[in-house]
Design an enzyme around this catalytic site. Structure first.
Site, PDB file in Angstrom:
ATOM      1  N   GLY A  34       2.399  -5.788  10.455  1.00 57.75           N
ATOM      2  CA  GLY A  34       2.583  -4.521   9.734  1.00 57.75           C
ATOM      3  C   GLY A  34       2.371  -3.280  10.581  1.00 57.75           C
ATOM      4  O   GLY A  34       2.580  -2.170  10.088  1.00 57.75           O
ATOM      5  N   TYR A  59       0.836  -1.201   0.000  1.00 57.97           N
ATOM      6  CA  TYR A  59       0.000   0.000   0.000  1.00 57.97           C
ATOM      7  C   TYR A  59       0.877   1.260   0.000  1.00 57.97           C
ATOM      8  O   TYR A  59       0.749   2.136  -0.856  1.00 57.97           O
ATOM      9  CB  TYR A  59      -0.939  -0.008   1.209  1.00 57.97           C
ATOM     10  CG  TYR A  59      -1.590   1.324   1.469  1.00 57.97           C
ATOM     11  CD1 TYR A  59      -2.377   1.919   0.484  1.00 57.97           C
ATOM     12  CD2 TYR A  59      -1.399   2.004   2.673  1.00 57.97           C
ATOM     13  CE1 TYR A  59      -2.964   3.164   0.703  1.00 57.97           C
ATOM     14  CE2 TYR A  59      -1.979   3.233   2.900  1.00 57.97           C
ATOM     15  CZ  TYR A  59      -2.760   3.812   1.914  1.00 57.97           C
ATOM     16  OH  TYR A  59      -3.330   5.036   2.130  1.00 57.97           O
ATOM     17  N   PHE A  99      -1.676  10.902   8.559  1.00 56.35           N
ATOM     18  CA  PHE A  99      -1.482   9.935   9.621  1.00 56.35           C
ATOM     19  C   PHE A  99      -2.871   9.313   9.870  1.00 56.35           C
ATOM     20  O   PHE A  99      -3.467   8.848   8.905  1.00 56.35           O
ATOM     21  CB  PHE A  99      -0.745  10.586  10.798  1.00 56.35           C
ATOM     22  CG  PHE A  99       0.739  10.686  10.470  1.00 56.35           C
ATOM     23  CD1 PHE A  99       1.182  11.383   9.345  1.00 56.35           C
ATOM     24  CD2 PHE A  99       1.688  10.000  11.201  1.00 56.35           C
ATOM     25  CE1 PHE A  99       2.526  11.408   8.970  1.00 56.35           C
ATOM     26  CE2 PHE A  99       3.043  10.020  10.846  1.00 56.35           C
ATOM     27  CZ  PHE A  99       3.456  10.723   9.732  1.00 56.35           C
TER      28      PHE A  99
END
Ligand code: UDP
Length: 325
Positions: free
Chosen positions: A280, A141, A169
């Site tokens: 992740g 991504y 963010f």
């Protein structure tokens, strides 16, 4: 200004469209409604249902509406999914973005704003993370957004396409009329609020063994209305030069702090269960947003976590089943 917004039926895109219209801009939304909702599109925006894989459809919108600027939100956006299905990201996100850019150049569009991501910074050397941090995408991504940033860099140099890449963010919160409605929902704040609404039994906390004060991950939550404002400021500044900005409040909150704040706001006990880490997830992500404050005078109006969650709670209570209600 006439602005084409791809993904304008999605969470962030639809709220940016709403704010663009409030600011007097003329908006065309292009969305395939794969994740987006037709009801999320502001009624004053023109709407075209179409897919960025279809170059002829994009050219058709450009010819019909002749936008002067493009804001590109339409994308697959899940880090976890990208680790399982990389071609959705390194394939579709990149190829669809390329289609849009080729059409933009052909139709002489001069301004482009890309939704980029904090997932460019997997292994930051400094916290908060500013724009000087080296880029190490954390997943397919993040890599797909980095590739689009690099395409923009070259199209600026070769064709004079002025662009801003805004690296969000953790976008959160809602406007009075629009909020977060994903299916399936995978984000922390909406899931916590679904528990408070009685739609889920509990929230699962993905790991409490991180090296953070309470062991849970720390994130920088930014109100979606403040994000929208950043897009409007960036668009107006593009006549001078292209820009890259990190966007957050510069303050981190742990998963436990988010849940505790939601408990106070909703008055619901919100049961939580500790489970394994989610692959992740970095321990801490906090944005250094001094550059956009300094250069564009961006000033978040809703920097408090409590205000952000309260706005989301108001929206979820009034839309308990999202846009389908
Ligand atoms: N998180 C969690 N339980 C959930 C969803 C998220 O503990 O059901 C955590 C996640 O591990 C991360 C934080 O909440 O540390 C924010 O996750 P989210 O998916 O909202 O945003 P991301 O940080 O992935 O962009």
């Amino acid at each position: 200004m006439k602005i084409l917004v791809t993904g304008g039926a999605g969470y962030i895109g639809s709220i940016v469209v709403e704010q663009l219209i409030k600011a007097g801009e003329n908006v065309v939304v292009f969305d395939n409604l794969y994740q987006g909702h037709r009801a999320a599109v502001h009624p004053a925006a023109a709407f075209v249902q179409g897919d960025l894989a279809d170059r002829a459809a994009i050219d058709g919108v450009m010819e019909q509406h002749q936008p002067e600027a493009i804001m590109h939100f339409a994308s697959h956006t899940l880090v976890g999914e990208s680790m399982e299905q990389p071609f959705l990201y390194l394939g579709e996100n990149v190829i669809n973005g390329l289609n849009l850019l080729q059409s933009a150049i052909k139709h002489k569009v001069r301004r482009f704003i890309l939704s980029s991501t904090a997932n460019l910074f997997d292994d930051p050397e400094r916290m908060p993370i500013d724009e000087a941090e080296r880029i190490v995408p954390g997943s397919p991504y993040g890599e797909s957004k980095f590739i689009l940033e690099r395409l923009l860099y070259w199209l600026d140099r070769v064709h004079g396409l002025r662009y801003a890449a805004l690296r969000y963010f953790n976008a959160a919160g809602a406007s009075a009329e629009r909020g977060e409605d994903h299916n399936p929902e995978l984000h922390l704040i909406p899931i916590v609020l679904q528990v408070a609404l009685g739609q889920r039994e509990k929230i699962k906390i993905f790991g409490d063994d991180y090296s953070t004060p309470d062991g849970t991950c720390v994130r920088d939550y930014i109100h979606v209305l403040d994000l929208a404002q950043a897009h409007i400021l960036a668009l107006r500044a593009l006549d001078q030069s292209s820009r890259l900005y990190n966007l957050g409040n510069g303050q981190g909150f742990s998963v436990k702090e988010v849940i505790d704040t939601a408990r106070e706001i909703t008055g619901h006990p919100i049961p939580a269960e500790m489970v394994a880490r989610r692959p992740g997830d970095p321990a801490v992500l906090i944005a250094g947003s001094d550059k956009i404050r300094r250069e564009l005078g961006w000033q978040p109006q809703h920097p408090n976590l409590r205000d952000i969650i309260e706005s989301a709670w108001r929206w979820h209570k009034s839309h308990p089943h999202g846009y389908e209600a």
